[in-house]
Design an enzyme around this catalytic site. Structure first.
Site, PDB file in Angstrom:
ATOM      1  N   ASP A 262       0.806  -1.050   0.186  1.00  0.00           N
ATOM      2  CA  ASP A 262       0.044   0.185   0.129  1.00  0.00           C
ATOM      3  C   ASP A 262       1.042   1.183   0.102  1.00  0.00           C
ATOM      4  OD1 ASP A 262      -3.060   0.919   1.532  1.00  0.00           O
ATOM      5  OD2 ASP A 262      -1.852   1.653   0.142  1.00  0.00           O
TER       6      ASP A 262
HETATM    7  C1  GLC Z   1      -4.231   4.715  -0.053  1.00  0.00           C
HETATM    8  C2  GLC Z   1      -5.161   3.544   0.235  1.00  0.00           C
HETATM    9  C3  GLC Z   1      -5.127   2.384  -0.827  1.00  0.00           C
HETATM   10  C4  GLC Z   1      -5.253   3.045  -2.131  1.00  0.00           C
HETATM   11  C5  GLC Z   1      -3.724   3.433  -2.419  1.00  0.00           C
HETATM   12  C6  GLC Z   1      -3.596   4.293  -3.634  1.00  0.00           C
HETATM   13  O1  GLC Z   1      -3.264   4.725   0.974  1.00  0.00           O
HETATM   14  O2  GLC Z   1      -4.654   2.809   1.473  1.00  0.00           O
HETATM   15  O3  GLC Z   1      -6.639   1.822  -0.744  1.00  0.00           O
HETATM   16  O4  GLC Z   1      -5.393   2.051  -3.115  1.00  0.00           O
HETATM   17  O5  GLC Z   1      -3.416   4.521  -1.168  1.00  0.00           O
HETATM   18  O6  GLC Z   1      -4.186   5.479  -3.553  1.00  0.00           O
END
Ligand code: GLC
Length: 740
Positions: A262
């Site tokens: 993430d």
């Molecule tokens: C964010 C979220 C995730 C998302 C990613 C990209 O922090 O936790 O769900 O897909 O970053 O935006």
């Protein structure tokens, strides 16, 4: 290209090139549109690595993706095409209700259709991978991200995980699909106290029984990617957890796709106290088999030295790079880096009438009728309506994660009602959505000047209030549109208060004194605490963030063009102090009902009930129905037999109905205590007015297993309760015995 040619490509690539394939950056690094919502820290990586990077986050649009693709391939020694990935969580430009609303439809087939649409629009816009579905089981409405989940139940979330993954990937072969990336693996929904990014700690049996099943359903449905979570699980940050990502996900479940971290979560291994520095973080994440580092500097800056210093075998990097190349090859990017994307196809695909129709149908089914005193709904066309509230004419109905949606294309509640009520409709804002400067500041997207403008002066607020009262006095029915703002829910949207804000409550108070019928429509990304308003209004509809067609759907339900059939998939608490509260809880040794103790010495609160305001599976429809004659084909079940469960559902009211008939079980005695109820099946049944339908389920022993604290599944003989009903709190009951 053929695998041997792909393998040759891998062998020809330098170490730096291979590492580049494991790096994901966002638009600003490619001078492209950047809408990433995450923290914008500088990464300190070289232009060389930017040029070698293998995928990009949240750059979409046929034109933009082609420009970035052309540039990147021109500067790549082997001209390797980029992967474009984006947060298309519940729709790209045609935005559906938030997943907590999609779950409330109990219609996985229609949701699959919606995700086909999301994939068609997203792929037409040059996107390859959607960072969805999010299937985290959620128990605590204080957590803002409950918005993104289908709900609190492992079985139902598993059903939707399958339909969402298949919806995204159904049409991959013909270039109209998207790669699904199920998230957040694993257990993010269990954050302590509902506080964002907080610790997750639970027993292994709870993890296996209640949190892992939806991810496994997504993997079994073929999700080609998995995203690790930002959180730690039982003391180990998931992004560095080799047991979770390699032993469970890859080896035990047979997942051989791509794992992406993430946002910045590899770097955050340092902040967790799990890694000493960027090098240690890179080493631990790669060792856990995380293939792509999203928006952190660790892989980009530190993997090369780990290999050259002999601390990391280059084959580990080869394995990760190979998985990235395989996905690019599977998408045909080496032959066609644009996947036949064109601005013409994009324009034709986006927000077509047929897509809007599905969005409206999903929203129709997502809305949940929570209260309808004296049957004041549905409205009659000639009723004079006073539509009051900050959401009356608001276009922002898409919810926080509709990051690619355009609110200007959504249908407001006023527009939806006007199409039916015509001149019988008057509207007034009544009050601001938020009048709390501190909250607006904490939301973090507004300057002080903007905040000043968002909060009306006391004089203007009073004027708005008075105007609302004035139009209400000449109306037959007041339709109140209140709730939370888009940015109060979703990521980084944790709250400790779930009641409507004071200014909204004050407006309800004033209007409730007029003696008019009042319908409250709540716009929210989470269960709210409505306990203090249920006696002040006649009807309540939870509309979530209903999406592009929200205004039409709300009018459809208000005027009975559609009989509401939405049923809650997340418990609405009586008080925020009950959180986390969910239906499939354990009995405890001192249940409030049936305990050997009396009075205070049972599992309860002194200042609130233990029951929620609205339970899992609850929702009303117009008219009435009766469930009766629950019968089992046998009261004995063995491992090779099955039991047929039958009942009749009678439509006793004046409206055709869509019944969500729910089947729960309870294992009365087990070596790991089991929940008082556990959903194992459901059927959506159309029952025309005046008719009776027989509904049948089948129970097999395999549906009765549970897990111990070593993650082993068990099946133990003994007595089971069977519940069939309209909600988890309104069921007929029978029992059966499981034996060898
Ligand atoms: C964010 C979220 C995730 C998302 C990613 C990209 O922090 O936790 O769900 O897909 O970053 O935006």
């Amino acid at each position: 290209m053929k695998q041997e040619k792909l393998r040759k490509l891998l062998n020809d690539m330098s170490l730096e090139e291979k590492i580049g394939q494991l790096v994901q950056l966002s638009g600003e690094f490619y001078k492209a549109n950047d809408i990433s919502l995450g923290p914008q820290q500088k990464l300190g990586i070289t232009q060389k690595i930017v040029d070698l990077s293998g995928s990009v986050l949240n750059v979409t649009g046929a034109k933009a993706t082609k420009e970035v693709q052309d540039h990147q391939m021109s500067v790549q020694p082997h001209h390797i095409p980029m992967l474009f990935m984006a947060d298309i969580i519940y729709g790209y430009k045609t935005v559906f209700p938030i997943p907590l609303g999609l779950g409330a439809t109990w219609d996985p087939e229609l949701v699959r259709k919606g995700f086909n649409i999301a994939a068609d629009e997203g792929s037409a816009a040059g996107n390859h991978v959607s960072f969805a579905p999010m299937v985290d089981v959620v128990h605590d409405a204080r957590w803002g991200r409950v918005l993104e989940s289908p709900g609190e139940d492992p079985y139902l979330n598993s059903v939707f995980a399958k339909s969402m993954v298949e919806g995204f990937q159904d049409k991959l072969k013909d270039g109209a699909g998207q790669v699904a990336c199920v998230k957040h693996f694993a257990g993010y929904g269990g954050v302590e106290a509902g506080r964002e990014y907080n610790t997750v700690d639970m027993s292994i049996s709870n993890l296996y029984q209640n949190y892992l099943p939806p991810y496994k359903a997504a993997v079994d449905a073929g999700s080609k990617m998995v995203m690790s979570s930002l959180t730690s699980l039982n003391g180990v940050p998931t992004t560095g957890d080799k047991w979770l990502l390699d032993d469970v996900l890859r080896k035990a479940w047979g997942f051989n796709g791509l794992i992406i971290s993430d946002y910045a979560s590899i770097y955050e291994l340092i902040k967790h106290g799990f890694a000493k520095d960027e090098t240690d973080a890179a080493h631990k994440a790669l060792n856990a088999t995380v293939d792509i580092d999203m928006k952190s500097p660790c892989y980009a800056k530190r993997l090369q030295e780990l290999v050259t210093d002999g601390k990391l075998d280059e084959t580990k990097i080869d394995e990760a790079t190979w998985r990235v190349l395989l996905l690019k090859n599977e998408l045909g990017l080496f032959e066609d880096p644009y996947r036949s994307v064109s601005e013409e196809r994009e324009a034709k695909s986006i927000l077509s009438d047929s897509k809007r129709k599905v969005a409206r149908e999903l929203a129709d089914k997502a809305l949940v009728l929570l209260q309808n005193k004296n049957g004041i709904l549905p409205l009659k066309k000639d009723e004079k309506i006073a539509l009051i509230g900050p959401y009356a004419n608001e276009k922002l109905l898409l919810g926080m994660w509709a990051v690619h949606g355009d609110p200007n294309t959504s249908v407001t509640i006023a527009e939806g009602i006007k199409e039916i009520a015509g001149d019988n409709l008057k509207t007034a804002k009544g009050t601001d959505l938020i009048r709390d400067a501190h909250l607006l500041k904490e939301i973090g997207y507004f300057t002080d000047e903007e905040i000043d403008k968002m909060i009306s002066s006391e004089k203007v607020e009073q004027k708005n209030n008075d105007e609302a009262v004035k139009i209400a006095q000449t109306a037959d029915t007041i339709v109140l549109t209140l709730g939370e703002s888009t940015l109060e829910a979703g990521e980084a949207g944790a709250k400790t208060k779930l009641t409507l804000p004071e200014n909204q409550l004050h407006l309800i108070d004033r209007l409730s004194k007029l003696g008019k019928k009042i319908v409250l429509i709540t716009i929210s990304g989470r269960p709210l605490v409505l306990t203090n308003v249920v006696d002040k209004v006649d009807a309540i509809i939870e509309a979530w963030f209903p999406g592009t067609e929200g205004g039409h759907a709300i009018a459809d339900i208000l005027y009975g063009k559609v009989n509401p059939s939405g049923r809650l998939t997340m418990t609405f608490p009586y008080a925020v102090g009950q959180e986390p509260i969910y239906y499939n809880h354990l009995s405890t040794g001192r249940p409030q009902v049936g305990s050997q103790h009396v009075g205070r010495f049972v599992s309860k609160y002194l200042d609130a009930p233990v029951t929620p305001l609205y339970p899992f599976g609850y929702g009303l429809s117009y008219g009435s129905s009766e469930y009766k004659d629950l019968k089992l084909s046998s009261h004995k079940l063995t491992r090779n037999s099955s039991i047929k469960v039958k009942l009749t559902v009678k439509n006793t009211g004046g409206y055709d109905r869509r019944e969500i008939v729910q089947l729960y079980i309870h294992d009365q005695v087990a070596s790991i205590v089991q929940p008082v109820k556990r959903l194992i099946d459901f059927k959506a049944v159309k029952v025309p007015r005046g008719q009776t339908k027989e509904v049948e389920f089948e129970i097999k022993a395999s549906e009765l297993t549970f897990y111990d604290n070593l993650g082993r599944d068990y099946l133990e003989n003994g007595d089971f309760d069977v519940f069939v009903g309209k909600s988890s709190a309104d069921c007929l009951k029978e029992t059966f015995e499981l034996s060898e």
